[in-house]
Design an enzyme around this catalytic site. Structure first.
Site: not given
Ligand SMILES: Cc1ncc(COP(=O)(O)O)c(C=O)c1O
Ligand code: FES
Ligand SMILES: Cc1ncc(COP(=O)(O)O)c(C=O)c1O
Ligand code: FES
Lengths: 392, 148, 392
Positions: A180, A201-202, A326
Site C-alpha cells: 500500500q 502491481a494492481h 458480515c
Molecule cells: C498490505 C497488503 N499486502 C498484501 C496484499 C496482497 O497483494 P495481492 O493481492 O497482489 O496478492 C495486499 C492487497 O491485497 C495488501 O493491501
Molecule cells: S451475515 Fe451478519 S447479519 Fe447477516
C-alpha cells in the site's frame, strides 16, 4: 444504475492506458520465452530488464535486488517463509504486528504450527506500533521482524526507518510489506534499513497477478517457487512478460506522478472526511490523523452494519469496502479494527473509501450527499438507534 | 450475490418501525455479532393483524426481517409459529450459504415475539411448548469451507 | 531477418486472438476486485467462475476441484510441498522420475534437505518409466507419487492410468504434471486415478503467469500461498482476473479444437521427422516412437553442439530449443537426455522443434532445407566429424 463512483482503490485499481499500451505487444507478437536464446526470446528478456530497472528506480534499489512474483501475497509468503526456513539454525522467533495483512498473519500462524514462535505486537488507537515494545520483544532467538509500511484498512504509516534501525542494531532481518506504500508515499530503500520489501502491481494502476520483491544483497533466504532458472534462479516459472512490463510502466508512472497524485488524493480525502464529520453524527475516523495513506478514509458509523451500508452505496453506484464481519463471512469484524480497540458493535459499522487518480471533486459531493441519506435510513431501521434519538 | 427479491426487500423493506403497546415484542441476536432483530406484533383474536420490525444487520438480515413480516401478517399465531427459516429463504429466491443464519434469525425473532405474547397472556401455544428464547444463533455464522 | 518460423511451442505459445479479446475488458473497465461485494466486483467473480467451469470441463473435473495459480511451476510446488507437509505424519517418502520438469525435481531436492526421502525412477531409452520398478519402490512410508503426464523435452507420454491404479491400490497420493498434456492429448480425470494435476495457460495459447490445479475432493494438502480467502481459502492473493479469463478461454478452445489440432501438428511433426531422417545422417530421434506429444520433434545431431545449431537456425529466422549444456549455462546437458541413456557427446547436439497451430506446411520444408545446410556447415567445422567422413 449508470453512475459509477469507484472508491476502493486500496482493493485494486483500473489499469492505466499507458500501462496497457506498453503490455499489448507482448501477448501475441513478442511472445517469446525470455529463457530462450533466439532473437525474440531475447526481446522478451530485455523487456523484463527494463521493467526491473523501472521498479528498482521507483524504490531506490539496485536492479539486482529486485525480483518479480505472481502477486503481493506470494511475495509476502516468500519473504517470511524464505527467511524463516533459511535461518532456522539461528533461531525460531518472529516479530510482527496485530494489524498485518492476512498474507503476513496467516503465514505466521502456519509457521507457529511448525515450531516457530511469533510475537504479535499491539498497536495504539491510531494503529501505530510501540517501538519500545518492539525492542523488548527481541530475543536472541529472533530472526525476523515483519511490520507493514502502510496499513491497507486504516491507512496508518509505521515508523519504518526507526524499526529498521532497531532491527539492524540487533542483527535481525526486517521485512516490510509495502504493497500500500508504493505509489502513495515516497519510498527510498537506500535511506532505510530494510532487508526485504514487497509490492503489488494492481494497487498502482498495473496488472493483477504480478508482484515484486526487493531482497537486499546478502540476505539469507530460500527460494519459494523452485524449478527453472528464471529470476536469477530465485523465482522459477515462465515469466509473466506482459504483466511484468506493465508493472514496470506502472511503477515508473507512479514515481513520476507521485507529488501530483498525493496532492490530488489528499485534497479529496480531506474533503470527504470533513463532509462526513460535518454532516453525520456518531461517526469515528479510524487510523492516524496525520501519518496516513493520502487516499484512505475509514469511518465507523454507529448503530448500523457495514454490509447494508455497502449495498446501499452500491445501489447508487458507489463502490467501497468494509471491515464488517458480515461482509467477509467470518465471525469477527476486521482484526485491524479490533486491534485499535474498537468494540465489536462499532467495528461492524465500518466503511473504507479509498481515493485514487480518477476520483473527481464532484464524486465526493455525490458520496457525502448519499451517505447522509443512507446512514439516516439505516439508522431509522436500527433497534440500536432507538434509545439514542430521543437524547439528541 | 443476492437475488432480486432480496435486493427488493433490502431497498424497500416492508413494515419497518415500532408498534406502540404491541402485544408481543421479541429481540434476537446481539450487536457483538453484528446482527439484532426486533419484532413487534399486534394480535387480535389469535390473529396477527400488524407486524413491525427493526434490524441491525447485513442486507440479508434486513431482507429476511422484511419478508418474514409479510409472511405472518394475517396468519394465526399458531401458523406464524410454524414459519421456518427455510420458508423465508425460499420466499426470497434463495440466500448465499454464508447468509442462511440471517434467515434463522428472522424465524427466531418471530418466535420470540410470539413467546412474549404468550408469556404476557399466560397462553400455551402449540409449537412453542419447549421454546426457550435464545439470542445467539451464531453457530450458523461460520460456514466456510475447511482448509485442509 | 524478416522470416520468423516459431518451432518452440512447448516453451511457450503466442496468445490467440480470441483469448486476448476475452481478456481485454478486464484490464481497465471490469477491473473490480472479485472479493468485493459491489456490482462490478461480482462481475469479476462471475468471470472467474466461467473460466473455472471451462477448465474443469476441458479436463473432466468438477469446478469445485479446480483452483487457479500464478503459473505451472507454482502449481507443481504447491502440489508437492502441500502434500508432503500435510502428510508428514504418515510418512516421508516420495517417488518421482528422473525426467520430471525442474519445478518438480528441484522441489524434491529441497524436500530431501528437510528430511524427506525421494526415489527417482529410471526411464528406458524412450523415456518410459517401468511400472514394476514403481511398485517395488512403494514402501509404507510413501505418501506421494509424482510422475509427469507428457515430457516437455522428448514428448514421451507416461502410462498415467496404470500409475494411478497402482497408487490407488497402495493408498498413496498421485500427482501428475499435465502442463504439456493439456491441449495436446485428451485428458479425462474421471477416467484416471489422479489426485492432483496441474496446468499452465501459456502452453495452450493463453497468457503467461497463470496456472491451474486440480485437487481431488478430500485430498489432504496445505495451502501454498497463505493470506486472503480467495480460491475458497486455498490460494491467497488478488486473482489475476484477465489472466484467468484468458486461461478459461484457451482451455475451451483447446478442447473444442483438440482433434483438428492433433491432426494438424501430427502431420507436420511426421513430415519434419521424415525430412530430417531422410536427408541428414547420424541423427537420432529422442523420445517414444508412438506414445508421444503430437507436436514434439527431438533429434540429436552427432558431432555438433546444440547452441551453435540454435544460433544458426535463429539467423535464418527459425526458433527452436536445445537440451545442450551450453544453452542452459549449466555444466551438464539436459537431465532428460541423460536419463534416456545418451552419452554427453551426443546429448550436446540435441535440438527440440515443437509444432503448433500456426505452423504451416511450407515452414517444414524451409526448416529441413536449412537444417541440411547448417548441420553440414557445423560438421565441417567439427573435429569429431573428421574421422567419420572418410568412412562414409
Ligand atoms: C498490505 C497488503 N499486502 C498484501 C496484499 C496482497 O497483494 P495481492 O493481492 O497482489 O496478492 C495486499 C492487497 O491485497 C495488501 O493491501
Ligand atoms: S451475515 Fe451478519 S447479519 Fe447477516
Ligand atoms: C512439464 C512442465 N511443467 C511445468 C512447467 C512450468 O510452467 P510455468 O512456466 O507456467 O511455470 C513447464 C513449462 O515451463 C513444463 O513444460
Ligand atoms: S562450448 Fe561454450 S558453453 Fe559449452
Amino acid at each position: 444504475m449508470n453512475k459509477r463512483i469507484y472508491l476502493d482503490y486500496s482493493a485494486t485499481t483500473p489499469m492505466k492506458k499507458e500501462v496497457l499500451d506498453e503490455m499489448m505487444p507482448y501477448f501475441s507478437e513478442k511472445y517469446g520465452n525470455p529463457s530462450s536464446i533466439y532473437s525474440f526470446g531475447r526481446e522478451a528478456k530485455q523487456a523484463i530488464d527494463v521493467a526491473r530497472d523501472r521498479l528498482a528506480k521507483a524504490v531506490g534499489a539496485s536492479s539486482k535486488e529486485i525480483f518479480f512474483t505472481g502477486g503481493g501475497s506470494e511475495a509476502d509468503n516468500w519473504a517470511i517463509k524464505g527467511i524463516a526456513y533459511a535461518n532456522r539454525n539461528k533461531g525460531n522467533h518472529i516479530i510482527t504486528s496485530k494489524i498485518e495483512h492476512h498474507a503476513v498473519l496467516h503465514v505466521c500462524e502456519y509457521l507457529e504450527k511448525d515450531g516457530f514462535e511469533v510475537t504479535y505486537l499491539d498497536v495504539d488507537e491510531y494503529g501505530m506500533i510501540d517501538l519500545e515494545q518492539l525492542k523488548e520483544a527481541i530475543t536472541d532467538k529472533t530472526i525476523l521482524i515483519t511490520i507493514m509500511y502502510v496499513n491497507n484498512e486504516i491507512g496508518t504509516i509505521q515508523p519504518i526507518k526507526e524499526i529498521g534501525k532497531i532491527a539492524k542494531e540487533k542483527g535481525v532481518y526486517f521485512h516490510t510489506d509495502a504493497v500500500q506504500a508504493l505509489g502513495n508515499i515516497p519510498i527510498d530503500i537506500k535511506e532505510l534499513d530494510v532487508d526485504i520489501m514487497n509490492f503489488s502491481a494492481h494497487k498502482i494502476y498495473g496488472p493483477k497477478g504480478v508482484g515484486g520483491i526487493y531482497i537486499r544483497k546478502g540476505v539469507k533466504i530460500h527460494p519459494f517457487i523452485h524449478g527453472g532458472a528464471q529470476e536469477r534462479k530465485r523465482r522459477a516459472g515462465t515469466e509473466n512478460v506482459p504483466g511484468i512490463v506493465g508493472f514496470g510502466k506502472a511503477a515508473e508512472l507512479a514515481t513520476q506522478n507521485l507529488d501530483s497524485h498525493i496532492a490530488h488524493v489528499k485534497r479529496l480525502r480531506d474533503k470527504l472526511i470533513e463532509g462526513i464529520q460535518n454532516n453525520i453524527d456518531y461517526v469515528r475516523l479510524n487510523g492516524h490523523p496525520t501519518e496516513r495513506h493520502p487516499g484512505n478514509v475509514n469511518f465507523c458509523f454507529e448503530f448500523i452494519e457495514g454490509e447494508s451500508l455497502l449495498l446501499s452505496l452500491d445501489m447508487v453506484g458507489i463502490a467501497g469496502s468494509s471491515g464488517s464481519a458480515c461482509t467477509s463471512g467470518s465471525l469477527d469484524p476486521s482484526h485491524v479494527l479490533m486491534a485499535i480497540g474498537l468494540t465489536h458493535e462499532i467495528a461492524h459499522g465500518s466503511l473504507r473509501l479509498t481515493i485514487g487518480d480518477f476520483t473527481k471533486e464532484e464524486d465526493i459531493d455525490y458520496v457525502v450527499e448519499h451517505l447522509i441519506t443512507i446512514v439516516d435510513r439505516l439508522r431509522q431501521m436500527s433497534p440500536l438507534y432507538e434509545g439514542v434519538k430521543g437524547g439528541k | 450475490m443476492y437475488s432480486e427479491k432480496v435486493m427488493d426487500h433490502f431497498t424497500n423493506p416492508r413494515n419497518v418501525g415500532e408498534i406502540e403497546n404491541a402485544d408481543g415484542v421479541g429481540q434476537v441476536g446481539n450487536a457483538k455479532c453484528g446482527d439484532i432483530m426486533k419484532m413487534y406484533l399486534k394480535i387480535e383474536d389469535d390473529t396477527i393483524v400488524d407486524v413491525k420490525f427493526k434490524t441491525f444487520g447485513c442486507g440479508s438480515a434486513i431482507a429476511t426481517s422484511s419478508i418474514a413480516t409479510e409472511m405472518i401478517i394475517g396468519k394465526s399465531v399458531e401458523e406464524a409459529v410454524g414459519l421456518t427459516n427455510r420458508a423465508v429463504v425460499e420466499a426470497l429466491d434463495g440466500l448465499p450459504t454464508q447468509k442462511i443464519h440471517c434467515s434463522v434469525l428472522a424465524e427466531q425473532a418471530v418466535k420470540a415475539a410470539i413467546y412474549d405474547y404468550a408469556q404476557k397472556n399466560n397462553l400455551v401455544i402449540k409449537g412453542l411448548e419447549n421454546y426457550k428464547p435464545v439470542d445467539d444463533v451464531h453457530d450458523h455464522h461460520d460456514h466456510d469451507e475447511d482448509e485442509e
